[in-house]
Design a protein around this motif. Sequence first.
Motif, PDB file in Angstrom:
ATOM      1  N   HIS A   1       0.599  -0.897   0.426  1.00 32.34           N
ATOM      2  CA  HIS A   1       0.165  -0.050  -0.139  1.00 32.34           C
ATOM      3  C   HIS A   1       0.797   1.214   0.135  1.00 32.34           C
ATOM      4  N   LYS A   4      -0.768   5.922   4.194  1.00 36.32           N
ATOM      5  CA  LYS A   4      -1.846   5.424   5.406  1.00 36.32           C
ATOM      6  C   LYS A   4      -2.200   6.710   5.922  1.00 36.32           C
ATOM      7  N   HIS A  56      -5.682   3.892  -1.114  1.00 36.36           N
ATOM      8  CA  HIS A  56      -6.547   2.577  -1.298  1.00 36.36           C
ATOM      9  C   HIS A  56      -7.591   2.494  -0.021  1.00 36.36           C
ATOM     10  N   PRO A  57      -9.246   2.164   0.103  1.00 38.53           N
ATOM     11  CA  PRO A  57      -9.204   2.045   1.019  1.00 38.53           C
ATOM     12  C   PRO A  57      -8.853   0.691   1.911  1.00 38.53           C
ATOM     13  N   ASP A  58      -8.922   0.683   3.607  1.00 37.38           N
ATOM     14  CA  ASP A  58      -7.824  -0.442   4.396  1.00 37.38           C
ATOM     15  C   ASP A  58      -9.712  -0.427   4.848  1.00 37.38           C
ATOM     16  N   PRO A  59      -9.475  -1.858   5.100  1.00 36.87           N
ATOM     17  CA  PRO A  59     -11.333  -2.358   5.614  1.00 36.87           C
ATOM     18  C   PRO A  59     -10.466  -1.923   7.352  1.00 36.87           C
ATOM     19  N   GLN A  60      -9.209  -1.690   7.230  1.00 32.85           N
ATOM     20  CA  GLN A  60      -8.805  -1.582   9.122  1.00 32.85           C
ATOM     21  C   GLN A  60      -8.920  -0.010   9.115  1.00 32.85           C
ATOM     22  N   ASP A  61      -8.947   0.896   8.504  1.00 39.51           N
ATOM     23  CA  ASP A  61      -8.614   2.280   8.909  1.00 39.51           C
ATOM     24  C   ASP A  61      -9.612   2.981   8.362  1.00 39.51           C
ATOM     25  N   ASP A  62     -10.483   4.240   8.691  1.00 35.46           N
ATOM     26  CA  ASP A  62     -11.678   4.549   7.976  1.00 35.46           C
ATOM     27  C   ASP A  62     -10.823   6.226   7.370  1.00 35.46           C
ATOM     28  N   TYR A  64      -9.819   6.827   4.599  1.00 37.45           N
ATOM     29  CA  TYR A  64      -9.564   6.537   3.148  1.00 37.45           C
ATOM     30  C   TYR A  64     -11.499   7.724   3.058  1.00 37.45           C
TER      31      TYR A  64
END
Length: 117
Positions: A1, A4, A56-62, A64
């Motif tokens: 990625h 962050k 990039h979208p990250d399911p563990q980080d909002d 994005y």
Amino acid sequence: HGTKSEKKKSGMKESEQDGDNERGEIVKIQIAASDDGIKHPMLLYNKSRSAKTFIHPDPQDDGYDKIRAWIENEGVGGALGVTGGTKAYFYTKRTKRKKGSDVFSIDITSLAPKQDW
């Protein structure tokens, strides 16, 4: 990625300067014009384009979703108008790493002033 998005505390002074200042470097983040419901990567770059990456979208980080919401609600159209996408300017701090990609910590508490680039 390589990128962050992180919340940064914003106890620094507001500044209307272009480029680097106490709050960090100003970067442009733009989202592609699309209505397909897919979370496409967002392009991040600085004025000189010496820093360029995708968020990039990250399911563990909002992060994005928060950045995208700022751009959709407060951003402006690009050179092609909204058909070319929407953009906004943010303050960011860049952490250089010895191994791997640099990390950009984006201040998502407020937008940076609109730039002419």
